[in-house]
Design a protein around this motif. Structure first.
Motif, PDB file in Angstrom:
ATOM      1  N   ASP A 257       8.848  -7.537  -6.640  1.00 41.04           N
ATOM      2  CA  ASP A 257       8.154  -8.773  -6.289  1.00 41.04           C
ATOM      3  C   ASP A 257       6.710  -8.674  -6.728  1.00 41.04           C
ATOM      4  OD1 ASP A 257       7.373  -6.955  -4.221  1.00 41.04           O
ATOM      5  OD2 ASP A 257       6.797  -8.638  -2.978  1.00 41.04           O
TER       6      ASP A 257
ATOM      7  N   ARG B 278      -2.274 -11.555   2.767  1.00 43.17           N
ATOM      8  CA  ARG B 278      -2.022 -11.310   1.344  1.00 43.17           C
ATOM      9  C   ARG B 278      -1.663 -12.634   0.656  1.00 43.17           C
ATOM     10  NH1 ARG B 278       1.722  -5.753   1.840  1.00 43.17           N
ATOM     11  NH2 ARG B 278       0.100  -4.498   2.829  1.00 43.17           N
TER      12      ARG B 278
ATOM     13  N   ALA C 173      10.584  -6.766  -0.305  1.00 43.35           N
ATOM     14  CA  ALA C 173      10.159  -7.461  -1.517  1.00 43.35           C
ATOM     15  C   ALA C 173       9.367  -8.678  -1.028  1.00 43.35           C
ATOM     16  CB  ALA C 173      11.343  -7.814  -2.402  1.00 43.35           C
TER      17      ALA C 173
ATOM     18  N   LYS D   4       5.610  -0.222  11.603  1.00 44.02           N
ATOM     19  CA  LYS D   4       6.910  -0.579  11.007  1.00 44.02           C
ATOM     20  C   LYS D   4       8.081  -0.226  11.931  1.00 44.02           C
ATOM     21  CE  LYS D   4       4.722  -1.686   7.272  1.00 44.02           C
ATOM     22  NZ  LYS D   4       4.900  -1.097   5.920  1.00 44.02           N
TER      23      LYS D   4
ATOM     24  N   SER E 249       0.807  -1.230   0.000  1.00 45.59           N
ATOM     25  CA  SER E 249       0.000   0.000   0.000  1.00 45.59           C
ATOM     26  C   SER E 249       0.839   1.278   0.000  1.00 45.59           C
ATOM     27  CB  SER E 249      -0.901   0.005   1.243  1.00 45.59           C
ATOM     28  OG  SER E 249      -0.088  -0.111   2.419  1.00 45.59           O
ATOM     29  N   THR E 250       2.069   1.213   0.494  1.00 43.12           N
ATOM     30  CA  THR E 250       2.850   2.442   0.672  1.00 43.12           C
ATOM     31  C   THR E 250       3.081   3.236  -0.615  1.00 43.12           C
ATOM     32  OG1 THR E 250       3.910   1.498   2.623  1.00 43.12           O
ATOM     33  CG2 THR E 250       4.991   3.394   1.608  1.00 43.12           C
TER      34      THR E 250
HETATM   35  C1  6PG Z   1       4.143  -6.954  -1.420  1.00 41.55           C
HETATM   36  C2  6PG Z   1       5.251  -5.951  -1.292  1.00 41.55           C
HETATM   37  C3  6PG Z   1       5.833  -6.002   0.079  1.00 41.55           C
HETATM   38  C4  6PG Z   1       5.498  -4.674   0.700  1.00 41.55           C
HETATM   39  C5  6PG Z   1       5.581  -4.731   2.196  1.00 41.55           C
HETATM   40  C6  6PG Z   1       5.038  -3.443   2.809  1.00 41.55           C
HETATM   41  O1  6PG Z   1       3.997  -7.591  -2.471  1.00 41.55           O
HETATM   42  O2  6PG Z   1       3.369  -7.042  -0.450  1.00 41.55           O
HETATM   43  O3  6PG Z   1       6.126  -5.873  -2.258  1.00 41.55           O
HETATM   44  O4  6PG Z   1       7.195  -6.264   0.162  1.00 41.55           O
HETATM   45  O5  6PG Z   1       6.405  -3.699   0.191  1.00 41.55           O
HETATM   46  O6  6PG Z   1       4.792  -5.834   2.619  1.00 41.55           O
HETATM   47  O7  6PG Z   1       3.674  -3.351   2.460  1.00 41.55           O
HETATM   48  P1  6PG Z   1       2.828  -2.036   2.829  1.00 41.55           P
HETATM   49  O8  6PG Z   1       3.378  -0.941   1.974  1.00 41.55           O
HETATM   50  O9  6PG Z   1       1.402  -2.392   2.456  1.00 41.55           O
HETATM   51  O10 6PG Z   1       3.012  -1.796   4.306  1.00 41.55           O
END
Ligand code: 6PG
Length: 257
Positions: free
Chosen positions: A74, A176, A152, A203, A45-46
């Motif tokens: 990823d 997820r 990733a 985080k 989401s970030t």
């Molecule tokens: C994915 C991402 C993963 C993500 C982190 C942070 O496929 O989920 O690539 O590595 O960057 O899980 O996720 P948020 O930005 O949602 O906190």
């Protein structure tokens, strides 16, 4: 040796505004120097706020979108039109609105079996490599940080693997999709610029353990990310930085008002 910089922002919006401006700067530098801009996007989401900003003027008009080549650091093994797809999110929020040519977009084929998808992705990377390399040198790779310390789709407990650029993996995080294809540190660490974005108090613990904790590459995989020659930037908000010390030997730290 490249720059190692931590920038702490008031909130996610100001972080995203900085990231969008930085993206534009790197795009212009890369295209001026090498006539194209190789980018690997992250998921989760970030990045969404930054994508939305880049899809609006001035960036929508000034960034060399036609000369940008997109991969993903990823991807979840889902259909390309699945809302859980990192590709689908970027397509909807950015790549579609700024008309990135389809031939410039190299998505992970999440619809394939994971191992087949990883093999296909390795071949796509190799097709754009030069000098016998296994992949192009990325100008910019975005990375996120999970509250469990993953980055990733390199999850805590995953074996250290620096023999291949891409792996098919499985990792459970916040419900997820578990089956994924991911760049490995071997590929990530060859980039010219690595940009982590991490926001939110959830985080904070993973961030301080990754950046200020003792070396623990198995449980804090983001510690495996250290560019061979490039630059690494951690863009974090105050909430995520809440547990960081005021100084870290190996990083320049800066608070952005
Ligand atoms: C994915 C991402 C993963 C993500 C982190 C942070 O496929 O989920 O690539 O590595 O960057 O899980 O996720 P948020 O930005 O949602 O906190």
């Amino acid at each position: 040796m490249g720059k190692k910089i931590i920038k702490i922002f008031r909130d996610a919006q100001s972080l995203s505004a900085y990231a969008a401006a930085f993206y534009s700067q790197l795009a212009h530098e890369a295209v001026t120097a090498r006539h194209n801009f190789f980018v690997a996007l992250s998921g989760g989401s970030t990045p969404a706020r930054m994508y939305r900003l880049l899809a609006l003027p001035p960036y929508s008009e000034e960034v060399p979108w036609q000369k940008t080549i997109y991969f993903w650091g990823d991807e979840r093994c889902v259909q390309p039109d699945d809302p859980e797809s990192n590709y689908f999110q970027a397509l909807q929020l950015l790549l579609g609105p700024v008309n990135v040519p389809q031939e410039n977009i190299f998505r992970v084929k999440g619809e394939l079996e994971p191992l087949e998808s990883a093999r296909d992705y390795i071949e796509r990377l190799k097709s754009l490599a030069t000098d016998g390399a296994t992949a192009p040198v990325f100008d910019l790779i975005f990375l996120g940080l999970g509250s469990d310390g993953h980055t990733a789709s390199i999850f805590p407990g995953s074996p250290l693997n620096d023999e291949v650029p891409v792996l098919a993996v499985s990792g459970n995080y916040q419900g997820r999709p578990a089956n994924r294809v991911t760049f490995t540190p071997m590929l990530i660490n060859y980039a010219r610029n690595l940009v982590f974005m991490a926001t939110g108090a959830d985080k904070a613990s993973a961030l301080v353990a990754t950046l200020a904790g003792s070396a623990d590459l198995i449980n804090y995989p983001a510690q495996r990310i250290m560019p061979s020659n490039g630059n690494i930037f951690w863009l974090v908000d105050e909430a995520a930085a809440g547990m960081l010390p005021g100084h870290l030997d190996q990083f320049e730290m800066e608070r952005i008002a």
